[in-house]
Design a protein around this motif. Structure first.
Motif, PDB file in Angstrom:
ATOM      1  N   ARG A  18       0.872  -1.176   0.000  1.00  0.00           N
ATOM      2  CA  ARG A  18       0.000   0.000   0.000  1.00  0.00           C
ATOM      3  C   ARG A  18       0.909   1.226   0.000  1.00  0.00           C
ATOM      4  O   ARG A  18       0.934   2.006   0.949  1.00  0.00           O
ATOM      5  CB  ARG A  18      -0.931   0.010   1.227  1.00  0.00           C
ATOM      6  CG  ARG A  18      -1.822  -1.213   1.351  1.00  0.00           C
ATOM      7  CD  ARG A  18      -2.877  -1.292   0.244  1.00  0.00           C
ATOM      8  NE  ARG A  18      -3.731  -2.460   0.414  1.00  0.00           N
ATOM      9  CZ  ARG A  18      -3.491  -3.647  -0.140  1.00  0.00           C
ATOM     10  NH1 ARG A  18      -2.407  -3.813  -0.883  1.00  0.00           N
ATOM     11  NH2 ARG A  18      -4.312  -4.662   0.036  1.00  0.00           N
ATOM     12  N   LYS A  20       2.708   4.662  -0.226  1.00  0.00           N
ATOM     13  CA  LYS A  20       2.166   5.985   0.085  1.00  0.00           C
ATOM     14  C   LYS A  20       2.160   6.921  -1.112  1.00  0.00           C
ATOM     15  O   LYS A  20       1.532   7.979  -1.066  1.00  0.00           O
ATOM     16  CB  LYS A  20       2.958   6.602   1.242  1.00  0.00           C
ATOM     17  CG  LYS A  20       2.830   5.827   2.560  1.00  0.00           C
ATOM     18  CD  LYS A  20       3.672   6.447   3.653  1.00  0.00           C
ATOM     19  CE  LYS A  20       3.486   5.749   5.003  1.00  0.00           C
ATOM     20  NZ  LYS A  20       3.957   4.351   4.989  1.00  0.00           N
ATOM     21  N   HIS A  21       2.844   6.538  -2.199  1.00  0.00           N
ATOM     22  CA  HIS A  21       2.858   7.399  -3.384  1.00  0.00           C
ATOM     23  C   HIS A  21       2.214   6.720  -4.593  1.00  0.00           C
ATOM     24  O   HIS A  21       2.350   7.194  -5.719  1.00  0.00           O
ATOM     25  CB  HIS A  21       4.282   7.837  -3.725  1.00  0.00           C
ATOM     26  CG  HIS A  21       5.236   6.706  -4.009  1.00  0.00           C
ATOM     27  ND1 HIS A  21       4.839   5.401  -4.154  1.00  0.00           N
ATOM     28  CD2 HIS A  21       6.581   6.712  -4.183  1.00  0.00           C
ATOM     29  CE1 HIS A  21       5.897   4.645  -4.404  1.00  0.00           C
ATOM     30  NE2 HIS A  21       6.964   5.419  -4.425  1.00  0.00           N
ATOM     31  N   CYS A  22       1.519   5.605  -4.378  1.00  0.00           N
ATOM     32  CA  CYS A  22       0.936   4.852  -5.492  1.00  0.00           C
ATOM     33  C   CYS A  22      -0.094   5.699  -6.242  1.00  0.00           C
ATOM     34  O   CYS A  22      -1.108   6.116  -5.668  1.00  0.00           O
ATOM     35  CB  CYS A  22       0.277   3.571  -4.972  1.00  0.00           C
ATOM     36  SG  CYS A  22      -0.536   2.591  -6.265  1.00  0.00           S
ATOM     37  N   SER A  25      -3.586   3.823  -6.402  1.00  0.00           N
ATOM     38  CA  SER A  25      -4.183   3.346  -5.141  1.00  0.00           C
ATOM     39  C   SER A  25      -4.558   1.868  -5.225  1.00  0.00           C
ATOM     40  O   SER A  25      -5.679   1.467  -4.908  1.00  0.00           O
ATOM     41  CB  SER A  25      -5.424   4.180  -4.786  1.00  0.00           C
ATOM     42  OG  SER A  25      -5.077   5.519  -4.547  1.00  0.00           O
ATOM     43  N   SER A  27      -4.964  -2.079  -4.543  1.00  0.00           N
ATOM     44  CA  SER A  27      -5.151  -2.902  -3.346  1.00  0.00           C
ATOM     45  C   SER A  27      -5.547  -4.324  -3.740  1.00  0.00           C
ATOM     46  O   SER A  27      -4.713  -5.217  -3.735  1.00  0.00           O
ATOM     47  CB  SER A  27      -6.194  -2.283  -2.413  1.00  0.00           C
ATOM     48  OG  SER A  27      -7.428  -2.087  -3.085  1.00  0.00           O
ATOM     49  N   GLY A 181      -3.901   9.418  -6.878  1.00  0.00           N
ATOM     50  CA  GLY A 181      -3.960   8.208  -6.078  1.00  0.00           C
ATOM     51  C   GLY A 181      -3.596   8.480  -4.629  1.00  0.00           C
ATOM     52  O   GLY A 181      -4.047   9.459  -4.026  1.00  0.00           O
ATOM     53  N   ASN A 182      -2.753   7.635  -4.078  1.00  0.00           N
ATOM     54  CA  ASN A 182      -2.344   7.804  -2.683  1.00  0.00           C
ATOM     55  C   ASN A 182      -1.537   9.072  -2.471  1.00  0.00           C
ATOM     56  O   ASN A 182      -1.585   9.671  -1.389  1.00  0.00           O
ATOM     57  CB  ASN A 182      -1.527   6.593  -2.214  1.00  0.00           C
ATOM     58  CG  ASN A 182      -2.379   5.337  -2.094  1.00  0.00           C
ATOM     59  OD1 ASN A 182      -3.610   5.400  -2.157  1.00  0.00           O
ATOM     60  ND2 ASN A 182      -1.739   4.188  -1.935  1.00  0.00           N
ATOM     61  N   LYS A 185      -3.211  12.269  -1.387  1.00  0.00           N
ATOM     62  CA  LYS A 185      -3.439  12.470   0.052  1.00  0.00           C
ATOM     63  C   LYS A 185      -2.194  13.010   0.739  1.00  0.00           C
ATOM     64  O   LYS A 185      -2.255  13.442   1.890  1.00  0.00           O
ATOM     65  CB  LYS A 185      -3.837  11.138   0.699  1.00  0.00           C
ATOM     66  CG  LYS A 185      -5.023  10.439   0.032  1.00  0.00           C
ATOM     67  CD  LYS A 185      -5.149   9.011   0.530  1.00  0.00           C
ATOM     68  CE  LYS A 185      -6.159   8.225  -0.289  1.00  0.00           C
ATOM     69  NZ  LYS A 185      -6.189   6.795   0.082  1.00  0.00           N
ATOM     70  N   ASN A 186      -1.057  12.949   0.047  1.00  0.00           N
ATOM     71  CA  ASN A 186       0.209  13.422   0.612  1.00  0.00           C
ATOM     72  C   ASN A 186       0.820  14.475  -0.322  1.00  0.00           C
ATOM     73  O   ASN A 186       1.989  14.379  -0.707  1.00  0.00           O
ATOM     74  CB  ASN A 186       1.180  12.252   0.789  1.00  0.00           C
ATOM     75  CG  ASN A 186       0.676  11.209   1.750  1.00  0.00           C
ATOM     76  OD1 ASN A 186       0.475  11.483   2.926  1.00  0.00           O
ATOM     77  ND2 ASN A 186       0.459   9.996   1.266  1.00  0.00           N
TER      78      ASN A 186
END
Length: 346
Positions: A18, A20-22, A25, A27, A181-182, A185-186
């Protein structure tokens, strides 16, 4: 006429990490993933259009149970391939099978020294990469690494390069982490445009050292003589400056469910052209209405400095996905162009 040269095939959305920079996203495998039969049929379609190269990505390709079947069928159809993996699942048995395939390279994602890489991806993943590279080297399988740059890791390029040299990796792709993607969020992880200068300077100084050929991705640039020289060294012949986004021009993507897109990094559904479950790949590619967002794009469609840039008609704003993710518009200027950055400073 546009000729398809390469494809990125998202063979599954399933992944055992998972990150953090995918950007996608990833899963779990989704219910509409191509079956083995449908996947083999797609390979037949690739053969029909004389595709020259394919990149198997995900998710994590080795999570897909029939991956070796697909690899062997690609080989039987004389389609060379890269497999883009996180390195966690590569075993002796898998390497023994891959060693039977010519013109194959395993590209493993590596995002820093052990503490940084494991923080971004998964505890223990750096050690798994080291083990996987040792196994692949044992069976003389070509290897490479891909580094996605963010504020978390871009100052560790030398650590990464030294590790690659120690593992006899001779192909290193470096790309920007974009806010999708992920990583959406960052967002505070995303590099600033000015950071590219130090990155390019470093890559320029290291080009060809220890036999490592460096490939800056199309999201890094553009019209910077250092980039041209880095790529020329990597390809072993002079490479001209950036000639525009290749999506729908010489490349395309296949999503896990059979959707055809110009670029798998562009996740907006409005950029889906068709689906191979319903329509033949050749028909999709040769349709004059396909990839119209890219094939009909003109310099005058751009805005900002890109619109008035002397390279506008050739470059067309660089990486399409960079403009979409950074500015939410395909027609915006590309702030991650070093040439544009200098123009803005002036």
């Amino acid at each position: 006429m546009n000729y398809p040269v390469t494809c990125v095939w998202e063979v599954t959305m399933a992944c055992n990490m998972r990150c953090k920079h995918c950007g996608s996203s990833c899963s779990k495998a989704l219910p509409d993933e191509l079956s083995t039969f449908e996947a083999l049929k797609f390979i037949d379609m690739c053969k029909d259009i004389n595709l020259r190269w394919i990149n198997l990505s995900g998710g994590e390709p080795f999570v897909r149970p029939d991956l070796l079947i697909l690899i062997k069928y690609l080989y039987a159809n004389n389609i060379p391939m890269n497999i883009i993996s996180n390195g966690w699942l590569i075993t002796e048995n898998i390497a023994q099978e891959l060693a039977k395939i010519k013109y194959l390279r395993v590209m493993i994602s590596l995002d820093g020294p052990e503490n940084i890489h494991d923080f971004i991806r998964r505890p223990g993943s750096f050690a798994r990469i080291k083990n996987s590279l040792e196994i692949l080297n044992k069976y003389n399988i070509m290897t490479g690494c891909i580094t996605t740059l963010t504020k978390q890791n871009y100052k560790y390029l030398e650590n990464i390069r030294e590790f690659l040299a120690s593992m006899k990796v001779n192909c290193w792709q470096v790309q920007l982490g974009l806010p999708m993607g992920n990583l959406y969020k960052n967002k505070n992880w995303v590099l600033d445009p000015k950071d590219l200068f130090n990155i390019i300077d470093y890559l320029y100084e290291q080009k060809g050292k220890d036999g490592i050929h460096i490939f800056p991705a199309d999201c890094i640039g553009y019209y910077n003589y250092k980039l041209d020289e880095i790529l020329s060294e990597a390809y072993g012949e002079p490479v001209g400056s950036f000639n525009g986004c290749s999506a729908g021009i010489s490349s395309f993507g296949l999503l896990h469910n059979g959707d055809i897109v110009g670029c798998t990094s562009i996740r907006d559904k409005k950029y889906i052209e068709s689906n191979i479950k319903n329509r033949n790949l050749r028909e999709i590619w040769e349709d004059s209405n396909s990839f119209s967002w890219r094939r009909n794009f003109k310099a005058q469609d751009l805005s900002g400095n890109c619109k008035t840039c002397e390279y506008a008609s050739r470059c067309l704003g660089g990486c399409s996905n960079t403009r979409l993710t950074i500015n939410n518009s395909l027609y915006s200027e590309n702030k991650y162009c070093t040439h544009n950055f200098i123009m803005n400073k002036n």
